[in-house]
Design a protein around this motif. Structure first.
Motif, PDB file in Angstrom:
ATOM      1  N   VAL A 177      41.659 127.970 -53.900  1.00 21.67           N
ATOM      2  CA  VAL A 177      41.644 127.822 -52.443  1.00 21.67           C
ATOM      3  C   VAL A 177      40.694 126.686 -52.059  1.00 21.67           C
ATOM      4  N   PRO A 178      41.219 125.561 -51.589  1.00 24.11           N
ATOM      5  CA  PRO A 178      40.337 124.436 -51.238  1.00 24.11           C
ATOM      6  C   PRO A 178      39.347 124.820 -50.135  1.00 24.11           C
ATOM      7  N   TYR A 179      38.142 124.299 -50.260  1.00 28.13           N
ATOM      8  CA  TYR A 179      37.184 124.455 -49.166  1.00 28.13           C
ATOM      9  C   TYR A 179      37.704 123.727 -47.924  1.00 28.13           C
ATOM     10  N   PRO A 180      37.408 124.246 -46.741  1.00 26.97           N
ATOM     11  CA  PRO A 180      37.662 123.439 -45.538  1.00 26.97           C
ATOM     12  C   PRO A 180      36.943 122.092 -45.664  1.00 26.97           C
ATOM     13  N   ARG A 181      37.586 121.045 -45.195  1.00 26.53           N
ATOM     14  CA  ARG A 181      37.069 119.696 -45.414  1.00 26.53           C
ATOM     15  C   ARG A 181      35.640 119.537 -44.909  1.00 26.53           C
ATOM     16  N   ARG A 182      35.361 120.078 -43.739  1.00 26.29           N
ATOM     17  CA  ARG A 182      34.014 119.926 -43.179  1.00 26.29           C
ATOM     18  C   ARG A 182      32.986 120.663 -44.018  1.00 26.29           C
ATOM     19  N   LEU A 183      33.327 121.859 -44.483  1.00 28.18           N
ATOM     20  CA  LEU A 183      32.390 122.629 -45.292  1.00 28.18           C
ATOM     21  C   LEU A 183      32.108 121.908 -46.612  1.00 28.18           C
TER      22      LEU A 183
END
Length: 384
Positions: free
Chosen positions: A39-45
């Motif tokens: 599950v990719p991290y949200p881009r901002r996180l």
């Protein structure tokens, strides 16, 4: 017992999820992988995580925000897994390593973020977390914890057998008597840092840039002079050492190196350090996992230098290479829930095996754990 393992490694790109159903069969612990995801991290996180990593400074406000944000991201990944494949009895969350404090080869402390209360609140089950600290407190390196899985899974095969994981950092478990485990050095850490700086892309897909370049002998020799490689195990390392600024100090001395030649040189750096480690332990069979196993150029350079070694993916043992670390933390969670040590002292350098982690109880009900076991399983077998 259904255990959900969650982890994110030194590539800091995504959360690995593995839901494993365990049952005992005498001295054998039988596992069945029910769900695996990346599950990719949200881009901002992810950008906030990268901004807080060494050698960048990070204040306590950033640490607090990351602890919450990572915990919420892990909780969302766990919730999604249980919606797809049913409820679990326990979660073991490694979280995200932000700092691994080493001095003169000794680990003084280690920090993983990802507040487990968010997971316990979302799923309503106990959560094992902070799994490295007990080993460090006992004088160990706190890593590689995957050695527990490697030894139980591969024991009994003609050996010595090695289990190689190629994540941001390369680590090796030697299944022998006595066993050993240690971080070799960078696998993808410097490759990804270079690729991001050169192309803006997070990694060199299929090793294409490296395949188009040539190894620069001077740069390679300078990189191989890193003192870490000469240290004897047990030893661990991470992005605290092998980061973009570390690489920049070398490349500044060799301005003539092209992007393709830099990637080729870094690929050979990883291959050379891996091959040296494998040869030094006389390994006959090597089970490979991690993102680097999907880099054909890196694997070609490793395999070519190890003609006497049978190189296989961990999938051959019913452990998918891209889910292995999450499976390992599910196993550690099972051991902790049953009161069993989850470390192998010979591998981490600790004074002895330790039950790992702290347990966050479910948010709205009493904490109930299985009866402690007096004897640990001697083998782990996975069924399809």
């Amino acid at each position: 017992m259904r255990v959900l393992g969650l982890s994110s490694g030194t590539s800091h790109d995504a959360i690995d999820v593995a839901l494993v159903e365990f049952r005992r069969d005498g001295d054998v612990l039988v596992g069945r992988l029910r769900h695996a995801d990346h599950v990719p991290y949200p881009r901002r996180l992810r950008a906030e995580i990268l901004a807080a990593l060494p050698p960048n400074p990070a204040d306590l406000g950033a640490v607090c925000r990351l602890d919450t944000g990572i915990g919420q991201a892990f909780a969302a990944a766990a919730w999604s897994a249980t919606r797809e494949d049913g409820a679990v009895d326990l979660v073991c969350s490694h979280g995200q390593t932000l700092y691994h404090w080493t001095e003169d080869g000794a680990v003084r402390g280690t920090l993983q973020l990802g507040q487990p209360a968010w997971i316990a609140e979302r799923l309503g089950v106990p959560v094992v977390s902070d799994v490295r600290a007990a080993d460090v407190a006992a004088g160990g390196q706190g890593a590689p914890l995957v050695s527990l899985l490697d030894l139980l899974l591969l024991r009994g095969l003609p050996g010595p057998v090695g289990a190689l994981n190629l994540g941001g950092i390369a680590n090796l478990t030697v299944v022998a008597d006595p066993p050993a485990a240690f971080d070799i050095g960078p696998a993808n850490a410097l490759l990804d840092a270079a690729c991001l700086r050169l192309t803006g892309k997070p990694y060199d897909r299929d090793g294409r840039l490296a395949a188009a370049g040539l190894v620069h002998p001077g740069l390679l020799a300078a990189l191989l002079a890193e003192p870490y490689y000469a240290r004897q195990p047990p030893k661990t390392t991470g992005k605290e050492l092998f980061h973009d600024a570390y690489l920049a100090a070398f490349t500044a001395e060799y301005p003539e190196v092209t992007p393709e030649d830099l990637m080729s040189t870094l690929t050979t750096l990883t291959a050379t350090t891996v091959v040296d480690a494998v040869r030094s332990h006389g390994i006959a069979t090597l089970a490979v996992s991690g993102g680097g196993a999907d880099n054909p150029e890196l694997m070609k350079r490793i395999v070519k230098r190890l003609p006497e070694v049978e190189v296989r993916r961990s999938d051959a043992y019913q452990v998918p290479s891209d889910a292995k670390e999450a499976i390992a933390f599910a196993l550690i969670g099972w051991f902790t829930a049953h009161g069993l040590p989850g470390t192998v002292a010979a591998c981490t350098g600790a004074a002895g095996g330790r039950v790992l982690g702290r347990i966050s109880p479910p948010a709205d009900r009493p904490l109930v754990l299985p009866e402690p076991l007096e004897k640990a399983p001697t083998t782990v077998r996975f069924e399809s």
